[in-house]
Design an enzyme around this catalytic site. Structure first.
Site, short mmCIF file in Angstrom:
data_model
loop_
_atom_site.label_atom_id
_atom_site.label_comp_id
_atom_site.label_asym_id
_atom_site.label_seq_id
_atom_site.Cartn_x
_atom_site.Cartn_y
_atom_site.Cartn_z
N HIS A 18 27.63 -6.68 -15.33
CA HIS A 18 28.04 -5.27 -15.83
C HIS A 18 28.70 -4.35 -14.61
O HIS A 18 29.76 -4.05 -15.00
CB HIS A 18 26.71 -4.59 -16.33
CG HIS A 18 27.15 -3.15 -17.02
ND1 HIS A 18 27.44 -3.15 -18.42
CD2 HIS A 18 27.09 -2.27 -16.54
CE1 HIS A 18 27.74 -1.91 -18.78
NE2 HIS A 18 27.83 -1.27 -17.63
N GLU A 19 27.78 -4.33 -13.58
CA GLU A 19 28.43 -3.39 -12.46
C GLU A 19 29.45 -4.18 -11.84
O GLU A 19 30.41 -3.51 -11.36
CB GLU A 19 27.41 -3.16 -11.53
CG GLU A 19 26.05 -2.41 -12.39
CD GLU A 19 26.48 -1.12 -13.05
OE1 GLU A 19 27.64 -0.46 -12.51
OE2 GLU A 19 25.73 -0.82 -13.90
N HIS A 22 32.61 -2.94 -13.30
CA HIS A 22 33.19 -1.72 -13.18
C HIS A 22 33.71 -1.66 -11.55
O HIS A 22 34.84 -1.19 -11.28
CB HIS A 22 31.92 -0.67 -12.87
CG HIS A 22 31.28 -0.39 -14.36
ND1 HIS A 22 32.09 0.05 -15.38
CD2 HIS A 22 30.17 -0.44 -14.79
CE1 HIS A 22 31.42 0.24 -16.41
NE2 HIS A 22 30.21 0.24 -16.07
#
Length: 419
Positions: A18-19, A22
């Protein structure tokens, strides 16, 4: 210990992916990503690479990527402030030292009159007791701001989140959930490669000993084509009828070799979580197909997404209570049960949680990706951004409420475990 290792691996993978989404899109957009963190709270481990500090933190309740300008910048110089300056080979300021200048004997001490670390990259001031001569210092784009011996790289405005276009900011925020959906597709694809893709027909691949199906005479390879005179064509139709008729006699016609057989079966009654269903004791058939496996990855992700959205809608409308939610404790407890069921079940569970994480982060709640996307959307409609201080307050309040919800959910999980 197996469950602990599985939970840490699963949690770390979901948050990392997920990160990582980003992080990658922040760097592609030219933003300065200050920190990539797994967990919250005190640092357990950290290292720096390519301007970004990578950290593992104590509390395993999420993660974050801290992008310059996404939150109000903490780097600020005020008129009258005494600071120390260190310079690089190009005679540009490489370090701005606010405290503990005694640990930097080569630093040049000045009194600040004006500073702009966003656009002009300039510091104007005087040497103490020599205010007749005004000094100008050009600041390097990658200079460090040193406060209490903790270094933070400055971020010129063109490297801050707010300087980028609406599209780039929206993509950076959406990238995290997007990576969770992609991870789910990959995991389901791997599952399909290993165990095969379930066939659509109601074909039996295995019969459990002493089960209702075994007693009724089912054999491997049988395909159920009729139940009580009604034609069926899919495994879902077959299982739904069986589940709806616990301890009720059903007459089934099965295709066997080149002929048909009529079998009578009474599904066993199985109770769990207040629900009673029928169970026949047969296993679904699978087939090996690369194209089918590729399609299976997308279909399973879509079906999981639809199911989670449906349940989320029921939670919002009050059909489900907050007691239905689970936090880290509840997820750990269920992971323990999943691990005991085998590696394939664990993979499926990881994929489901990945989809869940992606969806939850897209919900327009302040402090989550969805909440930040909402503000970017408002800016696109208004033609100008929402005041950063007001947005910051909204996200802070949202984060505080999320932490409160996490405490309530965790308490409910603990009660379910011990009461």
């Amino acid at each position: 210990m197996t469950t602990v290792i599985a939970f840490i691996f699963m949690f770390g993978l979901l948050v990392f992916i997920h990160e990582f989404g980003h992080l990658i899109f922040a760097k592609r957009a030219g933003m300065l990503a200050r920190e990539f963190a797994i967990g919250f709270g005190p640092k357990v481990f950290s290292f720096t690479k390519n301007e970004t500090v990578y950290t593992i933190r104590l509390l395993p309740i999420g993660g974050y990527v801290r992008v310059a300008g996404e939150d109000p910048e903490i780097i600020e110089l005020k008129a009258g402030q005494h600071i120390g300056l260190e310079f690089n080979q190009d005679e540009k300021v490489s370090k701005i030292i606010v405290n503990h200048k005694s640990k930097h004997p080569d630093a040049r001490v000045i009194e600040v009159e004006r500073a702009d670390l966003d656009h002009e990259l300039l510091i104007e001031g005087y040497e103490p007791d020599e205010e007749d001569e005004k000094l100008n210092f050009q600041v390097d784009r990658k200079a460090f701001f040193v406060m209490d011996e903790e270094e933070t790289q400055i971020a010129p405005y063109d490297r801050q989140f707010a300087s980028k276009s609406v599209g780039k900011r929206a993509m950076q925020l959406f990238a995290g959930p997007m990576m969770n959906f992609l991870l789910a597709i990959v995991i389901f694809f791997i599952v399909g490669l290993i165990q095969g893709v379930p066939v659509d027909e109601a074909e039996v691949a295995g019969v459990q000993p002493d089960s209702p199906a075994d007693e009724a005479g089912f054999q491997v390879g049988d395909e159920v084509v009729q139940i009580d005179g009604n034609s069926i064509s899919t495994w879902e139709e077959f299982t739904q009828i069986v589940q709806d008729h616990p301890e009720e006699e059903l007459t089934m016609t099965v295709q066997r070799d080149d002929g048909t057989e009529t079998l009578t079966i009474t599904p066993a009654k199985v109770e769990g979580q207040g629900i009673t269903v029928g169970q026949a004791g047969v296993q679904r058939a699978f087939e090996q197909s690369f194209s089918g496996t590729f399609q299976y990855g997308f279909e399973q992700t879509y079906d999981t997404t639809t199911l989670i959205l449906t349940n989320l809608g029921k939670l919002i409308t009050g059909q489900y209570s907050i007691d239905a939610l689970s936090g880290p404790v509840g997820i750990y407890d269920y992971t323990d049960q999943v691990v005991q069921s085998g590696f394939m079940t664990f993979l499926m569970w990881t994929a489901i949680l990945s989809v869940n994480l992606g969806i939850v982060n897209l919900v327009p709640i302040p402090a989550l990706d969805g909440g930040r996307l909402l503000f970017v959307g408002i800016e696109a409609i208004r033609g100008k951004p929402v005041d950063p201080q007001k947005e910051g307050i909204v996200h802070f309040v949202g984060f505080a409420l999320l932490m409160l919800l996490m405490i309530v959910v965790t308490w409910n999980d603990i009660q379910r475990l011990f009461l």
